[in-house]
Scaffold this motif. Structure first.
Motif, PDB file in Angstrom:
ATOM      1  N   ARG A  85      -3.809 -12.870  -5.279  1.00  0.00           N
ATOM      2  CA  ARG A  85      -3.284 -12.054  -4.179  1.00  0.00           C
ATOM      3  C   ARG A  85      -3.257 -12.856  -2.893  1.00  0.00           C
ATOM      4  N   TRP A  87      -1.600 -12.740   1.334  1.00  0.00           N
ATOM      5  CA  TRP A  87      -1.012 -11.931   2.399  1.00  0.00           C
ATOM      6  C   TRP A  87       0.000 -12.776   3.139  1.00  0.00           C
ATOM      7  N   ASN A  98       1.193  -7.667   1.192  1.00  0.00           N
ATOM      8  CA  ASN A  98       0.370  -8.397   0.227  1.00  0.00           C
ATOM      9  C   ASN A  98       1.165  -8.557  -1.058  1.00  0.00           C
ATOM     10  N   THR A 100       0.724  -9.829  -5.183  1.00  0.00           N
ATOM     11  CA  THR A 100      -0.027 -10.320  -6.338  1.00  0.00           C
ATOM     12  C   THR A 100       0.893 -11.210  -7.166  1.00  0.00           C
ATOM     13  N   GLY A 157       4.498  -6.871  -4.662  1.00  0.00           N
ATOM     14  CA  GLY A 157       3.920  -6.694  -3.345  1.00  0.00           C
ATOM     15  C   GLY A 157       4.106  -5.320  -2.750  1.00  0.00           C
TER      16      GLY A 157
END
Length: 205
Positions: A85, A87, A98, A100, A157
């Motif tokens: 993850r 940002w 965010n 992943t 995200g």
């Protein structure tokens, strides 16, 4: 990111501190005033400094060395790194999102060091971005470093520019880049799909 402007003494700055007319600190103070706040009230006095510090730390992020390679144990081995993850910041609204990430590549002569996936992901996330470009940038750098065209990056995200403004509806956006053997249906793509679903963070495609 340090300013080259001469500092100004201002009674608007807390404790008579130095400010710069175009500094992030000044911009933060102006923003507080523009939304009807008092930047000199308790609780906000140090907010411009914190705001500026966060922006500088985020944008000036140093990824470190990302080119660490090892001899491949066997060619054509599928490597899959999941659930990373990161940002980033939406370049349209300057709001965070965010993402992943699931990253796969088929090794050729070299294996990329495990921690380098995270470094590469953060390198491209710590800037004004859109998710589609983020996954494409990561895929391109991994291909360039490893020399393998068989790279896939899947990002999923949540974007605060959607959940905090406008329609204000929570949603997850998936974007993916498939290179080389992953572009067409076949055993490699099926294997990747199985691994991605086993991670629990990738929808079926």
């Amino acid at each position: 990111m340090a300013s080259t402007l001469e500092p100004l003494r201002s009674t608007d700055a807390p404790n008579g501190s130095e400010i710069y007319p175009d500094s992030l600190e000044t911009i933060a103070r102006q923003l507080l005033v523009a939304i009807g706040e008092d930047p000199d009230r308790e609780g906000l006095v140090d907010t411009p400094r914190r705001y500026a510090q966060w922006w500088r730390e985020f944008i000036d992020y140093e990824a470190g060395k990302v080119e660490t390679l090892f001899d491949s144990v066997s060619e054509d081995q599928l490597v899959f790194v999941s659930d990373m993850r990161v940002w980033s910041l939406c370049e349209h609204h300057l709001l965070p999102f965010n993402c992943t990430l699931n990253i796969a590549y088929r090794s050729a002569k070299n294996l990329l060091g495990l921690s380098k996936f995270g470094r590469i992901a953060h390198k491209h996330a710590h800037k004004l971005q859109v998710q589609e470009r983020l996954v494409a940038d990561i895929a391109k750098e991994i291909e360039d470093i490893t020399g393998s065209p068989d790279v896939a990056v899947i990002g999923r995200g949540e974007h605060l520019c959607m959940t905090m403004r406008g329609i204000r509806t929570g949603a997850l956006m998936t974007s993916a880049v498939f290179g080389g053997v992953f572009q067409k249906d076949g055993p490699e793509r099926s294997h990747l799909q199985t691994l991605a679903h086993a991670s629990g963070n990738a929808p079926r495609w």
